[in-house]
Design a protein around this motif. Sequence first.
Motif, PDB file in Angstrom:
ATOM      1  N   UNK A  50       0.850  -1.181   0.000  1.00 38.33           N
ATOM      2  CA  UNK A  50       0.000   0.000   0.000  1.00 38.33           C
ATOM      3  C   UNK A  50       0.888   1.233   0.000  1.00 38.33           C
ATOM      4  N   UNK A  51       0.749   2.057  -1.014  1.00 36.54           N
ATOM      5  CA  UNK A  51       1.536   3.287  -1.151  1.00 36.54           C
ATOM      6  C   UNK A  51       0.708   4.477  -0.648  1.00 36.54           C
ATOM      7  N   UNK A  52       1.267   5.246   0.277  1.00 34.89           N
ATOM      8  CA  UNK A  52       0.601   6.420   0.830  1.00 34.89           C
ATOM      9  C   UNK A  52       1.251   7.679   0.269  1.00 34.89           C
ATOM     10  N   UNK A  70      -3.026   0.457  -3.992  1.00 39.06           N
ATOM     11  CA  UNK A  70      -2.774  -0.905  -3.536  1.00 39.06           C
ATOM     12  C   UNK A  70      -2.158  -1.687  -4.694  1.00 39.06           C
ATOM     13  N   UNK A  71      -0.930  -2.127  -4.522  1.00 39.57           N
ATOM     14  CA  UNK A  71      -0.215  -2.850  -5.582  1.00 39.57           C
ATOM     15  C   UNK A  71      -0.161  -4.339  -5.261  1.00 39.57           C
ATOM     16  N   UNK A  72      -0.534  -5.142  -6.227  1.00 42.05           N
ATOM     17  CA  UNK A  72      -0.443  -6.594  -6.112  1.00 42.05           C
ATOM     18  C   UNK A  72       1.034  -7.000  -6.200  1.00 42.05           C
ATOM     19  N   UNK A  73       1.552  -7.620  -5.155  1.00 38.23           N
ATOM     20  CA  UNK A  73       2.983  -7.971  -5.136  1.00 38.23           C
ATOM     21  C   UNK A  73       3.359  -9.024  -6.167  1.00 38.23           C
ATOM     22  N   UNK A  75       2.250  -9.338  -9.385  1.00 37.55           N
ATOM     23  CA  UNK A  75       2.364  -8.893 -10.778  1.00 37.55           C
ATOM     24  C   UNK A  75       2.622  -7.401 -10.947  1.00 37.55           C
ATOM     25  N   UNK A  76       2.644  -6.636  -9.843  1.00 42.38           N
ATOM     26  CA  UNK A  76       2.922  -5.202  -9.929  1.00 42.38           C
ATOM     27  C   UNK A  76       1.750  -4.364 -10.386  1.00 42.38           C
ATOM     28  N   UNK A  77       0.565  -4.979 -10.561  1.00 42.79           N
ATOM     29  CA  UNK A  77      -0.606  -4.237 -10.998  1.00 42.79           C
ATOM     30  C   UNK A  77      -1.300  -3.571  -9.812  1.00 42.79           C
ATOM     31  N   UNK A  78      -1.928  -2.422 -10.074  1.00 44.24           N
ATOM     32  CA  UNK A  78      -2.622  -1.677  -9.040  1.00 44.24           C
ATOM     33  C   UNK A  78      -4.108  -2.029  -9.039  1.00 44.24           C
ATOM     34  N   UNK A  79      -4.638  -2.252  -7.836  1.00 42.83           N
ATOM     35  CA  UNK A  79      -6.028  -2.662  -7.680  1.00 42.83           C
ATOM     36  C   UNK A  79      -6.975  -1.490  -7.961  1.00 42.83           C
ATOM     37  N   UNK A  80      -8.058  -1.774  -8.695  1.00 41.60           N
ATOM     38  CA  UNK A  80      -9.001  -0.732  -9.086  1.00 41.60           C
ATOM     39  C   UNK A  80     -10.369  -0.877  -8.423  1.00 41.60           C
TER      40      UNK A  80
END
Length: 283
Positions: A50-52, A70-73, A75-80
């Motif tokens: 989680x990037x703040x 929120x980044x999926x560890x 695959x590096x994709x961000x949750x939408x």
Amino acid sequence: MKLKYILPILFLALFTVACSSDDNDDYTPPTSEVDGLQLIQELSNDTHTIELYNESGMFYTGYNNVSLRIKDNSNGQYEEDATITWMPMMQMPTMQHSCPKTNPMKASGKNTVYEGTIVYQMTNTDGSGWSLILEYTIDGMDYMVSETITVMQNDDQNVSSFMGSDDSRYIVAMVEPKDPIIGINELVVGVYKMENMMSFPVVENYMLTLDPRMPGMGNHSSPNNTNLTFNAADNMYHANLSLTMTGYWVLNLKLMNTEDEVLKGEDVTDTNEQSSLYLELEF
């Protein structure tokens, strides 16, 4: 025309159409969605990071508008599509408490960014003492992450925590102006009541009288100020704040309930130069 000339032309045409189609999509690349923001901290568990973010890259006492991704560890994709709640916690020697907050919601016009607010009413001198518990749900799965965070003391008093004459504890925090000007500024303030150690709901339909003064300039005031009144559209208190020159200003306040009873603060007079309830502003 020979085939060796036709094939490159067809490939170029197809490539141009594909690019044009992509340009018409509404998707915004995740990297551009946090342009202008600074990374405060990353919170991680086995599944996500989680990037703040905010504008300064730091948490400070007072009102903090925070963006997160929120980044999926894997695959590096961000949750939408996440549902998020958070709980800031201050650990003291004999007790712990939270603070006023709004849970993160999807930011308008963004695919991967969520926005929420936290009002830190205090901190230790070294910025320690606070942690952040974040719970979230993605595709029916529940997750949690908790880490310590650093909250630094703001140079000016932009938040005040106090006991009112009704024996209730209140928190008053300045939201605007972030960039004051000489002239009329929109003053926006949040007012919260401590229901218990973990709950700080918004106080509605009270009033804050406003009397700005410059202590270093004979404690003079300014014209055309208005008192702070509640706006249900954003759950904040709004007023006109007149600043006639640059420098250090004290915004003297009185908090009054719906019966016009003074819960905290006093008038500024010849014998009383400052209210016990005030915020500070310098520009």
